[in-house]
Design an enzyme around this catalytic site. Structure first.
Site, PDB file in Angstrom:
ATOM      1  N   GLU A 168      10.341   4.989  -4.270  1.00  0.00           N
ATOM      2  CA  GLU A 168      11.226   4.122  -4.733  1.00  0.00           C
ATOM      3  C   GLU A 168      12.173   4.945  -5.717  1.00  0.00           C
ATOM      4  OE1 GLU A 168      11.334   1.210  -3.777  1.00  0.00           O
ATOM      5  OE2 GLU A 168       9.324   0.390  -3.286  1.00  0.00           O
ATOM      6  N   GLY A 182       0.862  -1.259  -0.089  1.00  0.00           N
ATOM      7  CA  GLY A 182       0.176   0.031  -0.101  1.00  0.00           C
ATOM      8  C   GLY A 182       0.789   1.271   0.061  1.00  0.00           C
TER       9      GLY A 182
END
Ligand code: ATP
Ligand code: MG
Length: 280
Positions: A168, A47
């Site tokens: 990321e 999530g």
């Protein structure tokens, strides 16, 4: 002091017609103070990216509320709030729109109606901050991964955001590129008091944060300083997360009867090994 961000029991599902399916984000709350660095970690599909999209209003929660810079995020104040945030995603190649590095960084400013003179100043300043001011006329596609990601960060910084969200952003980079990007952000935070949320698989990177939020199946599994969170190393391993190298090695050595302290820092591990050798 005013909170930068506050999530209050937010829930979100991509499939509201299928109530039996687990929610992508299922009742998450946490607050962020100005100048904080929060790392969000968790296994695939836990999530994290959904959380990032909720924070910048790409999605709205079905329940609960997102507060940014003191106000609840709404359709009305969305653009005002978003103009105070920068976001960088995983793959730098999908983020370039300009033919040259400086055009690319200027793009978002142009969209925000920043006058030309001011734009030139900000582009140079942002590229200087990520140590890419020697590349103004280079083509983005010919840069290394680390350089591309630094340009993407410059694009976000040129907007002079109060909050930078990295999803990321270092995961496609080699260790050197990753270190470059992280060093730049640490320096910036030191200098400008920027608040940072970094979503990462890399627990070594998460160690640098003031606080870590661990996600598991859409829920907040743990929250605390790196020391507090990694104190329950086995639980994190059970969630499929790789513990930092020094912590893994020091606990393995302890299991083998070597008398050293458990530590998260490689430098401390080396020191501790020397001492243990001298004493032993
Ligand atoms: N656009 C979408 N449509 C439908 N379901 C989605 C969509 N994006 C994500 N999901 C689902 O929502 C859940 C959470 O996904 P999310 O991408 O937020 O996780 P993540 O922690 O960012 O994962 P990863 O580490 O792989 O990036 C997963 O079950 C995922 O399959
Ligand atoms: Mg993701």
């Amino acid at each position: 002091m005013q909170r930068i961000l506050s999530l209050d029991d937010i829930r979100f599902t991509y499939t509201p017609d299928e109530p039996d399916k687990p929610m992508a984000v299922d009742g998450v709350s946490f607050d962020m103070q100005p100048g904080e660095w929060i790392a969000v970690v968790g296994h695939n599909g836990s999530g994290k990216s959904t959380l990032a999209r909720l924070m910048i209003g790409l999605l709205f929660p079905q329940e609960g509320k997102v507060e940014l810079f003191g106000d609840t995020l709404t359709e009305e104040n969305l653009w005002d709030k978003r103009s105070q945030m920068g976001m960088v995603f995983q793959n730098p190649d999908n983020q370039f729109v300009g033919a040259t590095v400086q055009d690319d960084v200027a793009f978002a400013l142009e969209n925000n109606g920043i006058p030309f003179e001011e734009m030139t100043v900000r582009v140079r300043e942002a590229l200087g901050q990520v140590k890419m001011d020697g590349f103004l006329d280079h083509e983005p596609q010919h840069l290394s991964g680390g350089q591309k990601q630094r340009v993407a960060i410059a694009g976000a910084l040129a907007l002079r955001p109060r909050l930078l969200i990295l999803d990321e952003a270092t995961s496609m980079l080699d260790p050197q590129g990753r270190e470059e990007v992280i060093r730049v952000i640490l320096e910036l935070r030191e200098k400008t008091g920027l608040s940072v949320i970094s979503i990462t698989h890399d627990l070594e990177e998460a160690l640098l944060a003031d606080r870590i939020v661990v996600m598991n199946r859409g829920r907040k599994f743990a929250e605390g300083t790196p020391r507090e969170v990694f104190a329950n190393g086995n639980e994190l391993t059970a969630l499929g997360l790789d513990l930092p190298f020094a912590l893994r090695l020091s606990s393995l050595l302890r299991e083998q009867g070597v008398t050293i302290n458990e530590t998260m820092s490689e430098r401390k591990l080396v020191e501790s090994l020397w001492t243990s050798r001298l004493n032993g």
